[in-house]
Every structure is written in C-alpha cells, then in structure tokens.
Design a protein around this motif. Sequence first.
Motif, PDB file in Angstrom:
ATOM      1  N   VAL A 144      14.811  17.290 -20.754  1.00  0.00           N
ATOM      2  CA  VAL A 144      15.596  16.197 -21.341  1.00  0.00           C
ATOM      3  C   VAL A 144      16.059  16.560 -22.751  1.00  0.00           C
ATOM      4  N   LEU A 145      15.174  17.155 -23.552  1.00  0.00           N
ATOM      5  CA  LEU A 145      15.529  17.537 -24.915  1.00  0.00           C
ATOM      6  C   LEU A 145      16.663  18.557 -24.921  1.00  0.00           C
ATOM      7  N   GLU A 146      16.584  19.549 -24.039  1.00  0.00           N
ATOM      8  CA  GLU A 146      17.629  20.565 -23.978  1.00  0.00           C
ATOM      9  C   GLU A 146      18.947  20.015 -23.438  1.00  0.00           C
ATOM     10  N   LYS A 147      18.854  19.061 -22.517  1.00  0.00           N
ATOM     11  CA  LYS A 147      20.067  18.486 -21.943  1.00  0.00           C
ATOM     12  C   LYS A 147      20.762  17.547 -22.916  1.00  0.00           C
ATOM     13  N   TRP A 148      20.003  16.693 -23.580  1.00  0.00           N
ATOM     14  CA  TRP A 148      20.594  15.717 -24.486  1.00  0.00           C
ATOM     15  C   TRP A 148      21.029  16.346 -25.813  1.00  0.00           C
ATOM     16  N   TYR A 149      20.258  17.302 -26.285  1.00  0.00           N
ATOM     17  CA  TYR A 149      20.553  17.932 -27.569  1.00  0.00           C
ATOM     18  C   TYR A 149      20.552  19.447 -27.368  1.00  0.00           C
ATOM     19  N   PRO A 150      21.643  20.016 -26.918  1.00  0.00           N
ATOM     20  CA  PRO A 150      21.676  21.435 -26.508  1.00  0.00           C
ATOM     21  C   PRO A 150      21.533  22.427 -27.644  1.00  0.00           C
ATOM     22  N   THR A 151      21.818  22.037 -28.869  1.00  0.00           N
ATOM     23  CA  THR A 151      21.727  22.979 -29.981  1.00  0.00           C
ATOM     24  C   THR A 151      20.516  22.645 -30.851  1.00  0.00           C
ATOM     25  N   ILE A 152      20.066  23.617 -31.614  1.00  0.00           N
ATOM     26  CA  ILE A 152      18.911  23.429 -32.495  1.00  0.00           C
ATOM     27  C   ILE A 152      19.232  22.408 -33.577  1.00  0.00           C
ATOM     28  N   GLU A 153      20.459  22.421 -34.059  1.00  0.00           N
ATOM     29  CA  GLU A 153      20.841  21.467 -35.098  1.00  0.00           C
ATOM     30  C   GLU A 153      20.783  20.029 -34.584  1.00  0.00           C
ATOM     31  N   ASN A 157      15.634  17.074 -35.401  1.00  0.00           N
ATOM     32  CA  ASN A 157      14.896  15.879 -35.822  1.00  0.00           C
ATOM     33  C   ASN A 157      14.741  14.867 -34.695  1.00  0.00           C
ATOM     34  N   LYS A 158      14.806  15.333 -33.459  1.00  0.00           N
ATOM     35  CA  LYS A 158      14.700  14.442 -32.300  1.00  0.00           C
ATOM     36  C   LYS A 158      13.331  14.593 -31.631  1.00  0.00           C
ATOM     37  N   GLY A 159      12.826  13.480 -31.131  1.00  0.00           N
ATOM     38  CA  GLY A 159      11.578  13.470 -30.383  1.00  0.00           C
ATOM     39  C   GLY A 159      11.766  12.792 -29.039  1.00  0.00           C
ATOM     40  N   ILE A 160      11.097  13.303 -28.006  1.00  0.00           N
ATOM     41  CA  ILE A 160      11.190  12.751 -26.659  1.00  0.00           C
ATOM     42  C   ILE A 160       9.779  12.412 -26.174  1.00  0.00           C
ATOM     43  N   VAL A 161       9.590  11.165 -25.751  1.00  0.00           N
ATOM     44  CA  VAL A 161       8.315  10.709 -25.182  1.00  0.00           C
ATOM     45  C   VAL A 161       8.578  10.281 -23.742  1.00  0.00           C
ATOM     46  N   VAL A 162       7.870  10.895 -22.799  1.00  0.00           N
ATOM     47  CA  VAL A 162       8.065  10.627 -21.370  1.00  0.00           C
ATOM     48  C   VAL A 162       6.785  10.044 -20.799  1.00  0.00           C
ATOM     49  N   PRO A 176      11.838  21.107 -34.203  1.00  0.00           N
ATOM     50  CA  PRO A 176      10.897  21.596 -35.221  1.00  0.00           C
ATOM     51  C   PRO A 176      10.578  20.561 -36.292  1.00  0.00           C
ATOM     52  N   ALA A 177      11.566  19.844 -36.792  1.00  0.00           N
ATOM     53  CA  ALA A 177      11.319  18.849 -37.843  1.00  0.00           C
ATOM     54  C   ALA A 177      10.438  17.715 -37.332  1.00  0.00           C
ATOM     55  N   PHE A 178      10.647  17.289 -36.106  1.00  0.00           N
ATOM     56  CA  PHE A 178       9.839  16.213 -35.529  1.00  0.00           C
ATOM     57  C   PHE A 178       8.402  16.666 -35.333  1.00  0.00           C
ATOM     58  N   ILE A 179       8.188  17.853 -34.772  1.00  0.00           N
ATOM     59  CA  ILE A 179       6.838  18.359 -34.530  1.00  0.00           C
ATOM     60  C   ILE A 179       6.075  18.522 -35.837  1.00  0.00           C
ATOM     61  N   GLN A 180       6.736  19.013 -36.851  1.00  0.00           N
ATOM     62  CA  GLN A 180       6.084  19.213 -38.143  1.00  0.00           C
ATOM     63  C   GLN A 180       5.725  17.883 -38.794  1.00  0.00           C
ATOM     64  N   ALA A 181       6.571  16.886 -38.660  1.00  0.00           N
ATOM     65  CA  ALA A 181       6.311  15.587 -39.283  1.00  0.00           C
ATOM     66  C   ALA A 181       5.141  14.859 -38.616  1.00  0.00           C
TER      67      ALA A 181
END
Length: 278
Positions: A144-153, A157-162, A176-181
């Motif tokens: 889902v993360l790769e499909k909705w937000y295909p680029t690193i940019e 700052n996106k997070g996915i909870v399933v 990366p920003a979400f995981i670090q936060a």
Amino acid sequence: METISFTPLLNPKLTTSKSLSHLPKSISCSLNKRSPATLSKPNRSWITHLQHGLAAAAVSLAVNFSPAVPILQSPAFASEFDVLSEGPPEAYVVDDAGVLSRVTKSDLKRLLSDLESRKNLHINFITVRKLTSKADAFEYADQVLEKWYPTIEEGNNKGIVVLVTSQKEGAITGGPAFIQAVGDSVLDATVSENLPVLATDEKYNEAVYSTAKRLAAAIDGLPDPGGPQFKDNKRESNFKTKEETDEKRGQFSLVVGGLLVIAFVVPMAQYYAYVSKK
C-alpha cells in the motif's frame, strides 16, 4: 370424305371452375388466398411455439437452480485490491472491513489531522477483512505504501497502519521520517499489543484508536501509554483431585452405611414393638 371432330371430354378450365363453384364461399376464399407453398407444407406454428416454450422453461430452471458464481470472491475483485486502486483517503481512514463506527472515524480524523498540522506526519488507517495476495499484513502494508506513495519524497513522512480482521493481526509501516519519529520500540509494541490483542476480542474500534493515540504520543515525545496484554485464559479442569475424590468417597460411605442401618434397625424395632404388645 367426312371430317370427324372430337370434342374434349374434359375441359380443365371448366372443371376447375365448376368444382370450385360447388364449394362453400368460405373454403373457396381461403384456398384462393393461400399460396402454393402454403398448400404444399403443413402448418407447424403450434409445434414452434411449443419448442420455444420448452426452451424458455429450461433456461429459467437452469438460472434458478444453478449455483451462483462467486465473482466477488475472486482475487481480481477482492477488497484489498480496491484499497490499492482507490488511493490514499482524504479522511485518514479506509474502513473496507466495515468494523469502525462513525464516532471512531471522527475521532481518528481529529487526532491525525492535528498531528499532521503540528508534526507534518500523515498516518492512514486501513481495515480489510482478509488478504489473498500477500502472506501477512506487513507485506500488504508495504504494498500500500509503495502504491500510494511511489517515490521516497512522497512517502517520507507517511505512515500506514493495517488491521486484518479475519486474521486478527495488524502491521505498521512508513517512510524514514515516520519510522524515526515513532521509534522501533513503540512500533513493535503497538503491533504486538494494541492491534492483535483487541482484535482477538473483536474490539476493532478500540484497537485502531488506541494505536493512533500511542503513535501520536510517541511522535510528540510523551510517555508511552502502553497497550493491553494477552489474557491468560486458563481453562479450569473438570477433573477432581485425589483429596476431593477421597473426601467424596468418605461421605458416600457414611450415607450408605446409615441407610443400611436404617433398613435393618427400623423393621426390627417395629417387630419388637408389635410382639411386646401381644
């Protein structure tokens, strides 16, 4: 020399006209209206209607009694693919499993929108009934993360909870920003506590909202509120212990002994009283 002329005995024209003239008017009119092809072929209209009626009845029986084709259960029409194709939601929540209440959705939107406005971190919550394309919720969350937000940019700052309701499991992934936060410890604890424990009891609203609050607390640097723990549901044994069995056996022996005494003593006492009266 005399010439002898033979008059034909039968004149076809005269015979035909005479024969038709003797028929009733209704029959002669119907014969005149029919074409030679109609006269030569039998009338099969009732047979044709009968065949059409039987064919329609057969089709109706086949439609009514044939098993329905499970189109919606095929992988091409599975709900997980609908989530992927629809893209990220505007209200932070995709409740494809249909287990979240209106209040929970409203609370999630309020909490996550406030978090995004302050920390610039966007979290999406997804509920699905089951997974058919991926082995577990973690693979599906990454998809889902790769499909909705295909680029690193886009996904930084996106997070996915399933949350998968049939499998009673959940997963969290993000950029990366979400995981670090959030931090690895809170991510692992949330996945192993909030989502599966509450989902096992079918408390899906609490599972989702407690996860959101725990993630928001970690992002804000607040103390971890913790999550629920698995209940140790030990089944009590129906078998009695040795002490309980011996105790019951002693009580049973006393009861039987008392009944035997009554059975012998009472009749003898009655007999003694009867004899003494004489």
